[in-house]
Design a protein around this motif. Structure first.
Motif, short mmCIF file in Angstrom:
data_model
loop_
_atom_site.label_atom_id
_atom_site.label_comp_id
_atom_site.label_asym_id
_atom_site.label_seq_id
_atom_site.Cartn_x
_atom_site.Cartn_y
_atom_site.Cartn_z
N ASP A 17 6.82 -23.45 26.76
CA ASP A 17 7.96 -23.22 27.66
C ASP A 17 7.82 -21.90 28.39
OD1 ASP A 17 9.00 -25.58 26.74
OD2 ASP A 17 10.52 -24.68 25.44
N LEU A 26 5.10 -22.10 31.07
CA LEU A 26 5.58 -22.87 32.23
C LEU A 26 6.53 -22.04 33.09
CD1 LEU A 26 6.20 -26.36 30.58
CD2 LEU A 26 4.50 -25.84 32.33
N GLY A 46 7.44 -24.60 35.34
CA GLY A 46 8.74 -25.10 34.90
C GLY A 46 9.86 -24.15 35.29
#
Length: 387
Positions: free
Chosen positions: A273, A276, A367
């Motif tokens: 995470d 990203l 992300g």
């Protein structure tokens, strides 16, 4: 997982550990042998102990190696252990003191003083790797205690697999000085047929590297992908669930839903995470004109500037990280992200100039948190500041 994925993902399939898989692969390997030999130029070892595909990369990258090892001395120690096992028969037993005495007499930099804690710790680390790969097994005792107690003893049994760990060279390699020397010696007999060399190198890069990149305007490997894209795609799609994507200066083998080849990113963890989100922050900086991509679609910047971007990403999104990442010191958080990005070849760092190069694939994998979630993070940060 199909047979090609299993052979690519594992160092080998041993009858000792995975008996059913061993027999299944021995029975089915003839189906993919032509592809392995002709398109990849790989050697297949199949005997009464194991099935092994000798996987060689199309190019040597910094992240390739044994992840458990900390420095070059671990590799040297491992080679001495392989020498020790070479003289042992399969199922022959030995004790830890025999191994430590052998290392003392044969370590390339002279005597290995076991009174030094870091040396004992190194031996334990390397032996754990050996046992993880079934080079030998522990019959009695606990060798891990050797790091704390020099008098620790343990009994081990050789499996006989160590003789298949290193690659078998058909030529004298004693004069090789660099990594490129090994690549040249491998294809020495094929210099007259450069087409075969190029084809094997391209297929290896696509299967073993995250991406294949154009290094210059006349890059023959990248041009091969562009010219033979349909052939490559057809070859690979018959064997694995994947598609070939080709761009201006890069090409990628993208796995489908059932594909299982190598390390999968993003994993379901906070580290993925964070990477990203960092990629997303870098994309925003490119779109704002604060970072520039070169003609090769890479971003070159000083390492110190990249570290500042990581700090900014943590400040912006840190409230949404796991507890471990929230409480991690700044320098450790930066080191963790940089190591993960290098390991996945999202990033290449020149240790001499301390210049960082962000690879094009980072722009494909980014992300962000939903706007609603970002609002919640801002409220939490304000609440913490008020407290």
């Amino acid at each position: 997982m199909n047979i090609l994925e299993e052979l690519m993902n594992e160092r080998w399939i041993s009858k000792y550990r995975e008996r059913d898989k061993y027999y299944r692969i021995k029975d089915e390997i003839s189906e993919i042998r032509p592809f392995l030999v002709e398109k990849l130029g790989y050697r297949i070892i199949s005997n009464s102990s194991l099935v092994k595909l000798e996987k060689l990369p199309g190019e040597a990258l910094p992240w390739m190696g044994i992840r458990e090892f900390k420095d070059i001395s671990d590799y040297a120690l491992f080679c001495v252990i392989l020498m020790f096992l070479e003289d042992k028969e399969a199922e022959e037993q030995f004790v830890l003191s025999q191994l430590s005495e052998y290392i003392t007499g044969n370590y390339p930099e002279g005597e290995m003083p076991w009174t030094v804690f870091s040396n004992r710790q190194r031996l334990v680390r390397v032996m754990k790797f050996c046992m993880k790969n079934d080079l030998f097994v522990m019959d009695d005792g606990n060798g891990d205690q050797f790091a704390a107690d020099l008098e620790t003893e343990a009994l081990y049994e050789n499996t006989g697999l160590s003789r298949y760990f290193t690659r078998i060279f058909t030529r004298d390699i004693s004069t090789n000085k660099t990594v490129s020397d090994f690549f040249q010696s491998e294809w020495l007999d094929m210099n007259e047929d450069r087409g075969v060399i190029r084809r094997q190198r391209v297929y290896r890069k696509l299967l073993l590297s995250l991406g294949l990149y154009r290094e210059n305007g006349q890059d023959e490997d990248f041009n091969y992908v562009k010219n033979y894209r349909s052939v490559i795609e057809n070859d690979l799609e018959q064997l694995i669930d994947a598609s070939l994507q080709v761009y201006k200066s890069s090409a990628y083998l993208i796995l489908g839903e059932t594909g299982d080849l190598g390390k999968i990113f993003p994993a379901r963890n906070s580290l993925s995470d964070a990477v990203l989100l960092l990629h997303g922050e870098i994309r925003c900086l490119v779109e704002a004109g604060e970072l520039k991509t070169g003609v090769n679609e890479r971003i070159a910047l000083p390492l110190i500037k990249l570290e500042d971007i990581i700090r900014t990403t943590r400040t912006k999104y840190g409230s949404g990280f796991s507890k471990a990442f929230r409480e991690m010191p700044d320098h450790e958080f930066i080191k963790t992200l940089l190591e993960e990005m290098e390991d996945l070849d999202f990033l290449r760092i020149d240790p001499v100039t301390e210049e960082a190069e962000i690879m094009p694939v980072a722009g494909k994998l980014s992300g962000r948190y939903p706007e609603r979630y970002l609002g919640q993070l801002s409220e939490e940060e304000n609440s913490n500041e008020n407290q």
